[in-house]
Design a protein around this motif. Structure first.
Motif, PDB file in Angstrom:
ATOM      1  N   TYR A  13     -47.622  97.810 -27.924  1.00 32.29           N
ATOM      2  CA  TYR A  13     -47.179  97.171 -26.685  1.00 32.29           C
ATOM      3  C   TYR A  13     -48.311  96.360 -26.068  1.00 32.29           C
ATOM      4  O   TYR A  13     -49.486  96.682 -26.242  1.00 32.29           O
ATOM      5  CB  TYR A  13     -46.698  98.227 -25.674  1.00 32.29           C
ATOM      6  N   ASP A  14     -47.949  95.322 -25.342  1.00 34.62           N
ATOM      7  CA  ASP A  14     -48.918  94.524 -24.614  1.00 34.62           C
ATOM      8  C   ASP A  14     -49.535  95.382 -23.517  1.00 34.62           C
ATOM      9  O   ASP A  14     -48.817  96.011 -22.728  1.00 34.62           O
ATOM     10  CB  ASP A  14     -48.243  93.292 -24.007  1.00 34.62           C
ATOM     11  N   GLU A  15     -50.852  95.417 -23.465  1.00 33.38           N
ATOM     12  CA  GLU A  15     -51.549  96.295 -22.529  1.00 33.38           C
ATOM     13  C   GLU A  15     -51.236  95.963 -21.068  1.00 33.38           C
ATOM     14  O   GLU A  15     -51.141  96.859 -20.234  1.00 33.38           O
ATOM     15  CB  GLU A  15     -53.057  96.200 -22.769  1.00 33.38           C
ATOM     16  N   LYS A  16     -51.057  94.690 -20.761  1.00 29.76           N
ATOM     17  CA  LYS A  16     -50.827  94.287 -19.372  1.00 29.76           C
ATOM     18  C   LYS A  16     -49.367  94.382 -18.962  1.00 29.76           C
ATOM     19  O   LYS A  16     -49.047  94.873 -17.879  1.00 29.76           O
ATOM     20  CB  LYS A  16     -51.333  92.854 -19.160  1.00 29.76           C
ATOM     21  N   THR A  17     -48.460  93.909 -19.809  1.00 28.94           N
ATOM     22  CA  THR A  17     -47.045  93.854 -19.430  1.00 28.94           C
ATOM     23  C   THR A  17     -46.251  95.075 -19.873  1.00 28.94           C
ATOM     24  O   THR A  17     -45.191  95.363 -19.322  1.00 28.94           O
ATOM     25  CB  THR A  17     -46.380  92.610 -20.036  1.00 28.94           C
ATOM     26  N   GLY A  18     -46.753  95.777 -20.878  1.00 30.08           N
ATOM     27  CA  GLY A  18     -46.019  96.919 -21.402  1.00 30.08           C
ATOM     28  C   GLY A  18     -44.886  96.537 -22.329  1.00 30.08           C
ATOM     29  O   GLY A  18     -44.143  97.389 -22.811  1.00 30.08           O
ATOM     30  N   LYS A  19     -44.748  95.242 -22.633  1.00 30.60           N
ATOM     31  CA  LYS A  19     -43.660  94.785 -23.499  1.00 30.60           C
ATOM     32  C   LYS A  19     -44.029  94.943 -24.974  1.00 30.60           C
ATOM     33  O   LYS A  19     -45.190  94.844 -25.343  1.00 30.60           O
ATOM     34  CB  LYS A  19     -43.335  93.322 -23.195  1.00 30.60           C
ATOM     35  N   ARG A  67     -46.659 105.035 -18.710  1.00 26.56           N
ATOM     36  CA  ARG A  67     -46.660 103.685 -18.154  1.00 26.56           C
ATOM     37  C   ARG A  67     -46.521 103.732 -16.635  1.00 26.56           C
ATOM     38  O   ARG A  67     -47.208 103.009 -15.911  1.00 26.56           O
ATOM     39  CB  ARG A  67     -45.490 102.887 -18.764  1.00 26.56           C
ATOM     40  N   LEU A 108     -49.057 102.340 -13.755  1.00 24.98           N
ATOM     41  CA  LEU A 108     -48.593 101.409 -12.719  1.00 24.98           C
ATOM     42  C   LEU A 108     -48.860 101.961 -11.323  1.00 24.98           C
ATOM     43  O   LEU A 108     -49.264 101.211 -10.421  1.00 24.98           O
ATOM     44  CB  LEU A 108     -47.102 101.124 -12.900  1.00 24.98           C
ATOM     45  N   GLU A 111     -52.514 101.550 -10.565  1.00 23.81           N
ATOM     46  CA  GLU A 111     -52.800 100.156 -10.234  1.00 23.81           C
ATOM     47  C   GLU A 111     -52.267  99.810  -8.848  1.00 23.81           C
ATOM     48  O   GLU A 111     -52.909  99.096  -8.070  1.00 23.81           O
ATOM     49  CB  GLU A 111     -52.178  99.235 -11.278  1.00 23.81           C
TER      50      GLU A 111
END
Length: 252
Positions: free
Chosen positions: A154-160, A217, A221, A224
């Motif tokens: 998964y993309d570390e920033k978006t989680g996608k 996740r 979030l 953050e």
């Protein structure tokens, strides 16, 4: 649970080696098992050889492994799902793409450290370094060795998800990994569309893994969010202080 064990990278490798022996005996699973394994072999002028087999752990491959083990042990559906959950959790597939590597060096000693710089994964047009790997790959190699290597799913920033049906997935092994290769890199390419067509890992075990991933996740979030709220509070205090000072000066 009956199979509740915490698996390290090395422990998972040992388990997978045993699995392969079991699954190999079940002929009806052979096609699914073979579909995701690729082998490259190189030979130098002195007769030395370097062979590497890379197996991508896909839904189809894992289902074949687990189903063959379930049939051998006459598990109930509940036992199968419990085993699958712990097996997948040990592989960390809810966060990573896992590849099992089997190497054999019959020639000059291969010096593969640092191994995370010797391998990379291309997902579509983007290149990724390992997120984790069996550190035994850092040791000089003569003879055989196998272990797991992980790449982000998964993309570390978006989680996608990084994987897409229209992408190819390419594992590249640096030519410096063995003197036999004489700087020639090795490539292992898998059709991600075929992986998607093989159906995603499903069932209660997959649902539990997805919940685990989403909880982690959500924790990231929330952390953050708390950090941003703290920054916002600090900015608001500063704004109030500046406004108060402006008002003070204007009222003189």
């Amino acid at each position: 649970m009956r199979y509740c064990v915490k698996l390290t990278v090395i422990a998972v490798t040992v388990l997978l080696s045993g699995f392969c022996l079991t699954a190999g005996a079940a002929g009806r699973y052979d096609a699914a098992l073979a579909r995701w394994s690729k082998t490259e072999r190189a030979q130098d002028d002195m007769g030395g050889t370097f062979t590497i087999k890379a197996t991508l752990y896909t839904a189809e491959y894992i289902e074949a492994l687990v189903q063959s083990e379930a049939e051998k042990n006459l598990w109930t559906s509940s036992e199968l799902e419990d085993y699958k959950y712990n097996f997948l959790k040990g592989l960390n597939l809810d966060e990573n793409i896992a590849v099992h590597l089997e190497m054999e060096e019959l020639g000059p000693t291969a010096h593969m450290a640092p191994f995370n710089e010797m391998v990379s994964m291309w997902i579509g047009r983007n290149k990724y370094s390992p997120s984790d790997y069996d550190t035994r790959f850092n040791m000089p190699l003569q003879g055989k060795r196998d272990g797991l290597i992980y790449f982000p799913r998964y993309d570390e920033k978006t989680g996608k998800p990084l994987l897409d049906r229209n992408m190819s997935l390419r594992l590249v092994v640096n030519g410096a990994v063995s003197p036999v290769l004489n700087s020639r890199e090795l490539r292992f390419i898998w059709d991600v569309q075929a992986e998607a067509a093989s159906t995603a890992i499903s069932g209660a075990a997959a649902d539990r893994l997805e919940v685990d991933r989403l909880i982690r996740r959500m924790e990231r979030l929330n952390a953050e969010k708390a950090d941003l709220e703290s920054q916002l509070d600090a900015k608001n205090r500063e704004v109030n202080e500046v406004s108060a000072r402006i008002e003070e000066l204007q009222n003189k």
